[in-house]
Design an enzyme around this catalytic site. Structure first.
Site, mmCIF file in Angstrom:
data_model
loop_
_atom_site.group_PDB
_atom_site.id
_atom_site.type_symbol
_atom_site.label_atom_id
_atom_site.label_comp_id
_atom_site.label_asym_id
_atom_site.label_seq_id
_atom_site.Cartn_x
_atom_site.Cartn_y
_atom_site.Cartn_z
ATOM 1 N N GLU A 109 -2.128 -5.306 -3.545
ATOM 2 C CA GLU A 109 -1.165 -4.559 -2.718
ATOM 3 C C GLU A 109 -0.128 -5.497 -2.108
ATOM 4 O OE1 GLU A 109 -3.630 -0.630 -1.272
ATOM 5 O OE2 GLU A 109 -3.756 -2.417 -0.014
ATOM 6 N N ASP A 130 0.834 -1.204 0.000
ATOM 7 C CA ASP A 130 0.000 0.000 0.000
ATOM 8 C C ASP A 130 0.871 1.258 0.000
ATOM 9 O OD1 ASP A 130 -2.641 1.470 0.570
ATOM 10 O OD2 ASP A 130 -1.417 2.047 2.281
#
Length: 225
Positions: free
Chosen positions: A116, A44
């Protein structure tokens, strides 16, 4: 690596030296034992940095507000889930029995988290520059399409919101035809929408573009008759 995993790494554009990192990135917490949430945390942050850096370079005269809106569009959950579907990630996810039964392999949040986590895994398996290159390859079309100051909602998002606002099921997209050689393909997609008698057809040079074209046409028909 098993043949299916080779197929996945081909779509990702990256071959892992440590295949366990990829396996971990695909493991949801419901599967018990080690899972992908730490990798997701890492990925992320890397994704946000890479996209922010690229927007800063591409748009030297654009203000912070517009860049923030563009970044939010590119890194939001449904964009990541869309990427996950382009990679057919649902076929490779390791889920617990409950998530499997409830269709977790199709859920936006699970697909987005896995994308992610894969970014985090690529970084750990290589380095930041490699992770950056791979992410930008994945986002090439989206980065070319996005514009400052414009509505950051693409046709698929607008169609989804239109249907949700009327408590209707989400549209279903199916690739019905692929023509041409690998680097010069035309995709045909059928978009089925509740309340419409026949599927709406969209065409494009990628699956995503064909889906967007179908969604745009469906929206026009729903709003203008």
């Amino acid at each position: 690596m098993t043949p299916p995993m080779n197929k996945l790494t081909s779509k990702l554009g990256y071959t892992f030296k440590e295949t366990e990192l990829l396996n971990l990135a695909l493991t949801h917490r419901s599967a018990n034992g080690k899972h992908n949430e730490r990798l997701e945390f890492l990925g992320d942050s890397i994704l946000s940095f890479v996209i922010a850096d690229e927007l800063y370079r591409r748009f030297p005269k654009v203000n912070e507000g517009d860049m923030s809106r563009m970044r939010a569009t590119l890194v939001r959950g449904n964009t990541l889930a869309e990427l996950g579907r382009e990679f057919d990630l649902g076929d490779y996810l390791k889920l617990g029995p409950g998530e499997l039964k409830s269709g977790g392999f199709r859920r936006d949040s699970i697909l987005a988290d896995a994308v992610e986590a894969i970014i985090g895994a690529i970084y750990l398996d290589s380095d930041l520059e490699t992770a950056r290159r791979i992410v930008l390859e994945w986002y090439q079309c989206r980065l070319e399409e996005i514009k400052p100051g414009a509505s950051q909602k693409d046709p698929k998002t607008r169609l989804q919101e239109f249907l949700q606002g009327r408590r209707k099921p989400l549209p279903v997209y199916t690739v019905t035809n692929i023509k041409g050689e690998a680097h010069n393909q035309e995709f045909t997609v059928a978009c089925e929408v509740a309340g419409m008698d026949t599927p709406v057809i969209g065409k494009g040079t990628s699956r995503r573009k064909a889906e967007q074209a179908a969604a745009e046409t469906a929206l026009e028909q729903l709003t203008h008759g």
